[in-house]
Write a protein that holds these residues in place. Sequence first.
Motif, PDB file in Angstrom:
ATOM      1  N   ILE A 108       5.574  -2.171  -0.786  1.00 26.86           N
ATOM      2  CA  ILE A 108       4.920  -3.405  -0.353  1.00 26.86           C
ATOM      3  C   ILE A 108       3.749  -3.695  -1.279  1.00 26.86           C
ATOM      4  CG2 ILE A 108       3.674  -4.573   1.512  1.00 26.86           C
ATOM      5  CD1 ILE A 108       5.062  -2.710   3.494  1.00 26.86           C
ATOM      6  N   ILE A 109       3.720  -4.902  -1.808  1.00 28.93           N
ATOM      7  CA  ILE A 109       2.601  -5.346  -2.649  1.00 28.93           C
ATOM      8  C   ILE A 109       2.009  -6.601  -2.024  1.00 28.93           C
ATOM      9  CG2 ILE A 109       1.882  -6.110  -4.951  1.00 28.93           C
ATOM     10  CD1 ILE A 109       4.425  -4.750  -6.045  1.00 28.93           C
ATOM     11  N   GLU A 110       0.704  -6.596  -1.793  1.00 26.80           N
ATOM     12  CA  GLU A 110       0.046  -7.792  -1.254  1.00 26.80           C
ATOM     13  C   GLU A 110      -1.072  -8.220  -2.197  1.00 26.80           C
ATOM     14  OE1 GLU A 110      -3.142  -8.035   0.124  1.00 26.80           O
ATOM     15  OE2 GLU A 110      -3.762  -5.984   0.595  1.00 26.80           O
ATOM     16  N   GLU A 111      -1.141  -9.530  -2.461  1.00 27.77           N
ATOM     17  CA  GLU A 111      -2.133 -10.087  -3.373  1.00 27.77           C
ATOM     18  C   GLU A 111      -2.922 -11.186  -2.664  1.00 27.77           C
ATOM     19  OE1 GLU A 111      -0.186 -11.490  -6.875  1.00 27.77           O
ATOM     20  OE2 GLU A 111       1.036  -9.680  -7.112  1.00 27.77           O
TER      21      GLU A 111
ATOM     22  N   ALA B  59      -7.570 -10.791  -6.866  1.00 25.98           N
ATOM     23  CA  ALA B  59      -7.852 -11.477  -8.128  1.00 25.98           C
ATOM     24  C   ALA B  59      -7.978 -12.976  -7.919  1.00 25.98           C
ATOM     25  CB  ALA B  59      -6.737 -11.197  -9.145  1.00 25.98           C
ATOM     26  N   GLY B  60      -8.986 -13.550  -8.542  1.00 25.33           N
ATOM     27  CA  GLY B  60      -9.127 -15.005  -8.569  1.00 25.33           C
ATOM     28  C   GLY B  60      -9.057 -15.656  -7.204  1.00 25.33           C
ATOM     29  N   GLY B  61      -8.328 -16.766  -7.139  1.00 23.76           N
ATOM     30  CA  GLY B  61      -8.227 -17.543  -5.905  1.00 23.76           C
ATOM     31  C   GLY B  61      -6.861 -17.500  -5.267  1.00 23.76           C
ATOM     32  N   ILE B  62      -6.139 -16.389  -5.417  1.00 24.48           N
ATOM     33  CA  ILE B  62      -4.802 -16.265  -4.827  1.00 24.48           C
ATOM     34  C   ILE B  62      -4.896 -16.484  -3.320  1.00 24.48           C
ATOM     35  CG2 ILE B  62      -2.826 -14.741  -4.444  1.00 24.48           C
ATOM     36  CD1 ILE B  62      -3.732 -13.179  -6.957  1.00 24.48           C
ATOM     37  N   VAL B  63      -4.149 -17.441  -2.801  1.00 24.72           N
ATOM     38  CA  VAL B  63      -4.184 -17.723  -1.362  1.00 24.72           C
ATOM     39  C   VAL B  63      -3.576 -16.569  -0.592  1.00 24.72           C
ATOM     40  CG1 VAL B  63      -3.384 -19.261   0.473  1.00 24.72           C
ATOM     41  CG2 VAL B  63      -4.133 -20.213  -1.718  1.00 24.72           C
ATOM     42  N   GLY B  64      -2.423 -16.117  -1.007  1.00 24.17           N
ATOM     43  CA  GLY B  64      -1.770 -14.989  -0.333  1.00 24.17           C
ATOM     44  C   GLY B  64      -0.352 -14.813  -0.837  1.00 24.17           C
ATOM     45  N   LYS B  65      -0.030 -13.594  -1.247  1.00 21.21           N
ATOM     46  CA  LYS B  65       1.328 -13.298  -1.724  1.00 21.21           C
ATOM     47  C   LYS B  65       1.728 -11.928  -1.214  1.00 21.21           C
ATOM     48  CE  LYS B  65       4.106 -12.763  -5.944  1.00 21.21           C
ATOM     49  NZ  LYS B  65       4.110 -12.826  -7.429  1.00 21.21           N
ATOM     50  N   HIS B  66       2.953 -11.830  -0.667  1.00 21.13           N
ATOM     51  CA  HIS B  66       3.491 -10.563  -0.195  1.00 21.13           C
ATOM     52  C   HIS B  66       4.867 -10.351  -0.831  1.00 21.13           C
ATOM     53  CE1 HIS B  66       0.471 -11.507   2.853  1.00 21.13           C
ATOM     54  NE2 HIS B  66       0.353 -10.210   2.985  1.00 21.13           N
ATOM     55  N   GLU B  67       5.045  -9.186  -1.409  1.00 19.10           N
ATOM     56  CA  GLU B  67       6.316  -8.858  -2.070  1.00 19.10           C
ATOM     57  C   GLU B  67       6.839  -7.529  -1.552  1.00 19.10           C
ATOM     58  OE1 GLU B  67       8.197  -8.168  -6.557  1.00 19.10           O
ATOM     59  OE2 GLU B  67       6.084  -8.679  -6.299  1.00 19.10           O
ATOM     60  N   LEU B  68       8.114  -7.501  -1.205  1.00 18.74           N
ATOM     61  CA  LEU B  68       8.781  -6.271  -0.802  1.00 18.74           C
ATOM     62  C   LEU B  68       9.822  -5.929  -1.863  1.00 18.74           C
ATOM     63  CD1 LEU B  68       9.436  -6.912   3.011  1.00 18.74           C
ATOM     64  CD2 LEU B  68       7.422  -5.970   1.896  1.00 18.74           C
ATOM     65  N   ILE B  69       9.746  -4.710  -2.361  1.00 21.23           N
ATOM     66  CA  ILE B  69      10.711  -4.248  -3.351  1.00 21.23           C
ATOM     67  C   ILE B  69      11.617  -3.205  -2.695  1.00 21.23           C
ATOM     68  CG2 ILE B  69      11.040  -3.131  -5.586  1.00 21.23           C
ATOM     69  CD1 ILE B  69       8.220  -4.047  -6.344  1.00 21.23           C
ATOM     70  N   PHE B  70      12.905  -3.498  -2.664  1.00 23.42           N
ATOM     71  CA  PHE B  70      13.896  -2.576  -2.119  1.00 23.42           C
ATOM     72  C   PHE B  70      14.590  -1.896  -3.306  1.00 23.42           C
ATOM     73  CE2 PHE B  70      13.113  -5.609   1.150  1.00 23.42           C
ATOM     74  CZ  PHE B  70      13.281  -4.934   2.352  1.00 23.42           C
ATOM     75  N   GLY B  71      14.344  -0.579  -3.433  1.00 23.21           N
ATOM     76  CA  GLY B  71      14.898   0.151  -4.570  1.00 23.21           C
ATOM     77  C   GLY B  71      16.199   0.846  -4.229  1.00 23.21           C
TER      78      GLY B  71
ATOM     79  N   ASP C 226       8.442   0.864   9.350  1.00 24.57           N
ATOM     80  CA  ASP C 226       8.117   2.283   9.463  1.00 24.57           C
ATOM     81  C   ASP C 226       7.718   2.867   8.111  1.00 24.57           C
ATOM     82  OD1 ASP C 226       7.688   4.602  10.862  1.00 24.57           O
ATOM     83  OD2 ASP C 226       9.735   5.342  10.607  1.00 24.57           O
ATOM     84  N   ILE C 227       6.800   2.156   7.442  1.00 19.98           N
ATOM     85  CA  ILE C 227       6.266   2.597   6.155  1.00 19.98           C
ATOM     86  C   ILE C 227       4.799   2.967   6.345  1.00 19.98           C
ATOM     87  CG2 ILE C 227       5.718   1.860   3.790  1.00 19.98           C
ATOM     88  CD1 ILE C 227       8.071  -0.087   3.991  1.00 19.98           C
ATOM     89  N   ASP C 228       4.367   4.037   5.702  1.00 21.56           N
ATOM     90  CA  ASP C 228       2.973   4.464   5.794  1.00 21.56           C
ATOM     91  C   ASP C 228       2.068   3.373   5.213  1.00 21.56           C
ATOM     92  OD1 ASP C 228       0.481   5.675   5.689  1.00 21.56           O
ATOM     93  OD2 ASP C 228       1.272   7.612   5.046  1.00 21.56           O
ATOM     94  N   VAL C 229       1.078   2.939   5.998  1.00 19.69           N
ATOM     95  CA  VAL C 229       0.156   1.886   5.566  1.00 19.69           C
ATOM     96  C   VAL C 229      -0.578   2.293   4.290  1.00 19.69           C
ATOM     97  CG1 VAL C 229      -1.941   0.626   6.207  1.00 19.69           C
ATOM     98  CG2 VAL C 229      -0.119   0.945   7.882  1.00 19.69           C
ATOM     99  N   ALA C 230      -0.779   3.590   4.099  1.00 21.91           N
ATOM    100  CA  ALA C 230      -1.482   4.077   2.906  1.00 21.91           C
ATOM    101  C   ALA C 230      -0.723   3.750   1.621  1.00 21.91           C
ATOM    102  CB  ALA C 230      -1.720   5.575   3.014  1.00 21.91           C
ATOM    103  N   ASN C 231       0.557   3.444   1.733  1.00 24.34           N
ATOM    104  CA  ASN C 231       1.377   3.157   0.555  1.00 24.34           C
ATOM    105  C   ASN C 231       1.398   1.679   0.179  1.00 24.34           C
ATOM    106  OD1 ASN C 231       2.064   5.853   0.226  1.00 24.34           O
ATOM    107  ND2 ASN C 231       3.865   5.692   1.529  1.00 24.34           N
ATOM    108  N   ILE C 232       0.659   0.847   0.917  1.00 24.23           N
ATOM    109  CA  ILE C 232       0.594  -0.577   0.568  1.00 24.23           C
ATOM    110  C   ILE C 232      -0.215  -0.743  -0.713  1.00 24.23           C
ATOM    111  CG2 ILE C 232      -0.279  -2.842   1.269  1.00 24.23           C
ATOM    112  CD1 ILE C 232       0.178  -1.991   4.177  1.00 24.23           C
ATOM    113  N   ASN C 233       0.300  -1.525  -1.644  1.00 15.03           N
ATOM    114  CA  ASN C 233      -0.380  -1.794  -2.904  1.00 15.03           C
ATOM    115  C   ASN C 233      -1.116  -3.121  -2.802  1.00 15.03           C
ATOM    116  OD1 ASN C 233       1.010   0.408  -4.701  1.00 15.03           O
ATOM    117  ND2 ASN C 233       2.683  -0.622  -3.622  1.00 15.03           N
ATOM    118  N   SER C 234      -2.441  -3.112  -2.976  1.00 17.92           N
ATOM    119  CA  SER C 234      -3.257  -4.320  -2.824  1.00 17.92           C
ATOM    120  C   SER C 234      -3.801  -4.791  -4.165  1.00 17.92           C
ATOM    121  CB  SER C 234      -4.429  -4.065  -1.872  1.00 17.92           C
ATOM    122  OG  SER C 234      -3.965  -3.729  -0.579  1.00 17.92           O
ATOM    123  N   VAL C 235      -3.760  -6.107  -4.360  1.00 15.52           N
ATOM    124  CA  VAL C 235      -4.310  -6.729  -5.561  1.00 15.52           C
ATOM    125  C   VAL C 235      -5.298  -7.801  -5.125  1.00 15.52           C
ATOM    126  CG1 VAL C 235      -3.807  -8.095  -7.617  1.00 15.52           C
ATOM    127  CG2 VAL C 235      -2.201  -6.311  -6.884  1.00 15.52           C
TER     128      VAL C 235
END
Length: 251
Positions: free
Chosen positions: A156-159, A190-202, A179-188
């Motif tokens: 999970i990546i949130e910007e 920067a600038g004026g990003i309103v909000g972006k959430h990306e899920l990568i399924f490997g 059921d993912i550990d919250v500690a594994n969320i990747n936060s970015v």
Amino acid sequence: MKIKVGLIGFGKTGKAVAAVILQNKEFSLEWVLRRTTTLENRSVPEFLGLESEEPGLIYSTEHIAVADLLAQHPVDVIIDFSSQEGIHVYGHAAADRNIKIISAISHYESEELDLLTVLAEKTTVFWSPNITLGVNYLLFSAKFLQKIAPGVDIEIIEEHFKQKQGVSGTAIKIAHALDIDVANINSVRAGGIVGKHELIFGFPFQTVRLIHESISREAFGNGAIFVAKDLIKLPKGLYNFEHILKPYFQL
């Protein structure tokens, strides 16, 4: 008959939400309540430069009690885009009058979550850390994809804009749902990003990416209106976006 709305909070998001409500003919923005006295007694349509016959006056908790505001200017629903503490200010007064509550606060502690449960015994209460339709469609899709591939790796990546503090409440909600550990969320930040959430399924030899990006804060207003239309018909209780969307996913 228009749905009468009281809006709590008038920051950047609150202003965008107010603009959306004012331009929807099924709703009437009766008032806005904020903590500060800045803009007090101003007309929201006039301040935003919108033509509207709705009252939409701005009030401050410095000079009027919530109970008095609700008695003088009754509404059908309160939409909250203020702060984590806001629910303590208006919650009981609204519930005692059976006014429906829509909370779009991104994060609550256990104290506020317990209060929502108490209020839901008296009125209809909705809470979602992200009230945009797109994010909640993403969450539905993610849960479905995980169900058919339970062993897949998920990141999970949130910007968000640079000033946003803490991990995105939406990302936390997604993590809990998958059921993912919250500690594994990747936060970015920067600038004026309103909000972006990306899920990568490997998957082996391939990846699937689900992305939601808020282009403008008006998206929160559209989501609030979508919820309000359904919530106005629901009995007392505590609801989330899954309760609202489920009927639309019945094939």
